[in-house]
Design a protein around this motif. Structure first.
Motif, PDB file in Angstrom:
ATOM      1  N   GLU A   1       0.864  -1.173   0.000  1.00  0.00           N
ATOM      2  CA  GLU A   1       0.000   0.000   0.000  1.00  0.00           C
ATOM      3  C   GLU A   1       0.902   1.225   0.000  1.00  0.00           C
ATOM      4  N   PHE A   2       0.704   2.131  -0.938  1.00  0.00           N
ATOM      5  CA  PHE A   2       1.589   3.283  -1.107  1.00  0.00           C
ATOM      6  C   PHE A   2       0.919   4.561  -0.611  1.00  0.00           C
ATOM      7  N   TRP A   3       1.644   5.309   0.214  1.00  0.00           N
ATOM      8  CA  TRP A   3       1.161   6.580   0.729  1.00  0.00           C
ATOM      9  C   TRP A   3       2.190   7.664   0.427  1.00  0.00           C
ATOM     10  N   SER A   4       1.703   8.882   0.178  1.00  0.00           N
ATOM     11  CA  SER A   4       2.575  10.038  -0.005  1.00  0.00           C
ATOM     12  C   SER A   4       2.544  10.859   1.280  1.00  0.00           C
ATOM     13  N   TYR A   5       3.724  11.054   1.876  1.00  0.00           N
ATOM     14  CA  TYR A   5       3.787  11.753   3.161  1.00  0.00           C
ATOM     15  C   TYR A   5       5.055  12.581   3.248  1.00  0.00           C
ATOM     16  N   ASP A   6       4.902  13.878   3.346  1.00  0.00           N
ATOM     17  CA  ASP A   6       6.017  14.788   3.628  1.00  0.00           C
ATOM     18  C   ASP A   6       7.186  14.618   2.657  1.00  0.00           C
ATOM     19  N   GLY A   7       6.870  14.439   1.382  1.00  0.00           N
ATOM     20  CA  GLY A   7       7.916  14.303   0.377  1.00  0.00           C
ATOM     21  C   GLY A   7       8.491  12.908   0.247  1.00  0.00           C
ATOM     22  N   PHE A   8       7.939  11.950   0.966  1.00  0.00           N
ATOM     23  CA  PHE A   8       8.398  10.564   0.924  1.00  0.00           C
ATOM     24  C   PHE A   8       7.292   9.653   0.402  1.00  0.00           C
ATOM     25  N   THR A   9       7.686   8.507  -0.119  1.00  0.00           N
ATOM     26  CA  THR A   9       6.756   7.415  -0.352  1.00  0.00           C
ATOM     27  C   THR A   9       6.846   6.479   0.844  1.00  0.00           C
ATOM     28  N   VAL A  10       5.729   6.280   1.514  1.00  0.00           N
ATOM     29  CA  VAL A  10       5.651   5.353   2.646  1.00  0.00           C
ATOM     30  C   VAL A  10       4.885   4.130   2.168  1.00  0.00           C
ATOM     31  N   THR A  11       5.508   2.971   2.296  1.00  0.00           N
ATOM     32  CA  THR A  11       4.926   1.741   1.792  1.00  0.00           C
ATOM     33  C   THR A  11       4.603   0.804   2.944  1.00  0.00           C
ATOM     34  N   LEU A  12       3.366   0.326   2.975  1.00  0.00           N
ATOM     35  CA  LEU A  12       2.928  -0.633   3.992  1.00  0.00           C
ATOM     36  C   LEU A  12       2.955  -2.015   3.346  1.00  0.00           C
ATOM     37  N   ASP A  13       3.806  -2.885   3.861  1.00  0.00           N
ATOM     38  CA  ASP A  13       4.062  -4.177   3.225  1.00  0.00           C
ATOM     39  C   ASP A  13       3.600  -5.343   4.094  1.00  0.00           C
ATOM     40  N   ALA A  14       2.758  -6.177   3.514  1.00  0.00           N
ATOM     41  CA  ALA A  14       2.421  -7.468   4.112  1.00  0.00           C
ATOM     42  C   ALA A  14       3.035  -8.534   3.217  1.00  0.00           C
ATOM     43  N   VAL A  15       4.112  -9.163   3.696  1.00  0.00           N
ATOM     44  CA  VAL A  15       4.909 -10.073   2.877  1.00  0.00           C
ATOM     45  C   VAL A  15       4.570 -11.515   3.231  1.00  0.00           C
ATOM     46  N   THR A  16       4.246 -12.305   2.239  1.00  0.00           N
ATOM     47  CA  THR A  16       3.924 -13.714   2.468  1.00  0.00           C
ATOM     48  C   THR A  16       5.109 -14.413   3.131  1.00  0.00           C
ATOM     49  N   GLY A  17       4.849 -15.031   4.279  1.00  0.00           N
ATOM     50  CA  GLY A  17       5.890 -15.759   4.997  1.00  0.00           C
ATOM     51  C   GLY A  17       6.701 -14.921   5.955  1.00  0.00           C
ATOM     52  N   LEU A  18       6.417 -13.598   6.025  1.00  0.00           N
ATOM     53  CA  LEU A  18       7.148 -12.704   6.929  1.00  0.00           C
ATOM     54  C   LEU A  18       6.158 -11.846   7.721  1.00  0.00           C
ATOM     55  N   ASP A  19       6.705 -10.966   8.559  1.00  0.00           N
ATOM     56  CA  ASP A  19       5.888 -10.051   9.331  1.00  0.00           C
ATOM     57  C   ASP A  19       5.488  -8.851   8.477  1.00  0.00           C
ATOM     58  N   GLU A  20       4.890  -7.854   9.143  1.00  0.00           N
ATOM     59  CA  GLU A  20       4.510  -6.620   8.463  1.00  0.00           C
ATOM     60  C   GLU A  20       5.621  -5.584   8.624  1.00  0.00           C
ATOM     61  N   TYR A  21       5.823  -4.799   7.569  1.00  0.00           N
ATOM     62  CA  TYR A  21       6.895  -3.805   7.563  1.00  0.00           C
ATOM     63  C   TYR A  21       6.410  -2.508   6.942  1.00  0.00           C
ATOM     64  N   VAL A  22       7.073  -1.423   7.326  1.00  0.00           N
ATOM     65  CA  VAL A  22       6.866  -0.125   6.692  1.00  0.00           C
ATOM     66  C   VAL A  22       8.194   0.327   6.111  1.00  0.00           C
ATOM     67  N   GLU A  23       8.170   0.757   4.852  1.00  0.00           N
ATOM     68  CA  GLU A  23       9.341   1.335   4.209  1.00  0.00           C
ATOM     69  C   GLU A  23       9.067   2.802   3.913  1.00  0.00           C
ATOM     70  N   ILE A  24      10.048   3.647   4.169  1.00  0.00           N
ATOM     71  CA  ILE A  24       9.963   5.049   3.789  1.00  0.00           C
ATOM     72  C   ILE A  24      11.131   5.334   2.861  1.00  0.00           C
ATOM     73  N   GLU A  25      10.858   5.963   1.734  1.00  0.00           N
ATOM     74  CA  GLU A  25      11.940   6.151   0.767  1.00  0.00           C
ATOM     75  C   GLU A  25      11.761   7.425  -0.036  1.00  0.00           C
ATOM     76  N   ARG A  26      12.902   7.869  -0.559  1.00  0.00           N
ATOM     77  CA  ARG A  26      12.949   9.027  -1.448  1.00  0.00           C
ATOM     78  C   ARG A  26      14.140   8.832  -2.375  1.00  0.00           C
TER      79      ARG A  26
END
Length: 200
Positions: A131-156
């Motif tokens: 799930e992709f969100w735009s926040y404060d000049g960053f892309t914030v990604t909410l990731d539910a990965v098969t076989g792993l836990d949940e993670y958030v990535e923030i990138e630019r």
């Protein structure tokens, strides 16, 4: 181009709510299937490089299922869009910054056949809902990965290496405002996490 990225484990429901409260914009949601390749001429695991073909399909805004037809019935999922990506080695210890080259391809299966003909072999597949969100000049990604836990990535993305430090510091501050701790960051890729879990 340099991709400045920090990834942390997180509760996605709680993070989604904080993003809404902060006025962030939900941009997109997709299901992604990433096939990673081994090279015939060097060991990517040793050089910290990655080559992948990504196939992705859009998701409805609801529960993460495929898009539905206008009458609520399940619509035929579209053909997955495909991209090929090369990622270079990590450039620093404080984030997941690395060089990245990516382009779309018309036919993911044809590209896979080309790579196979050149001696590149599939190593592993990573599947996730993003799930992709735009926040404060960053892309914030909410990731539910098969076989792993949940993670958030923030990138630019930045164009010069001299911009990396400022972008990383801004990412740490943005995570803090979302109630997430950059000190908990995971620098291992999802592929690496999955392979490590298989070897445990």
């Amino acid at each position: 181009m340099y991709e400045v990225e920090i990834k942390v484990p997180a509760d996605l429901d709680a993070t989604r709510e904080r993003l809404r409260e902060a006025g962030a914009e939900r941009v997109d949601a997709r299901r992604q299937r990433d096939t990673y390749y081994d090279a015939p001429h060097r060991e990517f695991a040793e050089t910290d490089e990655a080559l992948r073909i990504r196939r992705e399909t859009p998701l409805a805004e609801g529960d993460g299922s495929s898009t539905e037809g206008g009458d609520g019935s399940s619509a035929e999922p579209p053909d997955p869009a495909a991209t090929v990506t090369y990622k270079g080695p990590l450039l620093e210890a404080a984030s997941k910054t690395r060089t990245e080259h990516e382009t779309g391809v018309d036919d993911g299966e044809a590209l896979a056949a080309v790579l196979s003909g050149l001696g590149f072999e599939p190593a592993a597949t990573v599947e996730k809902r993003r799930e992709f969100w735009s926040y404060d000049g960053f892309t914030v990604t909410l990731d539910a990965v098969t076989g792993l836990d949940e993670y958030v990535e923030i990138e630019r993305e930045v164009e010069a290496e001299s911009e990396v430090d400022a972008a990383r510091e801004a990412a740490v501050e943005a995570l803090d405002r979302l109630g997430l701790d950059a000190d908990e960051q995971v620098r291992t890729s999802y592929l690496g996490l999955l392979l490590a879990g298989e070897s445990d």
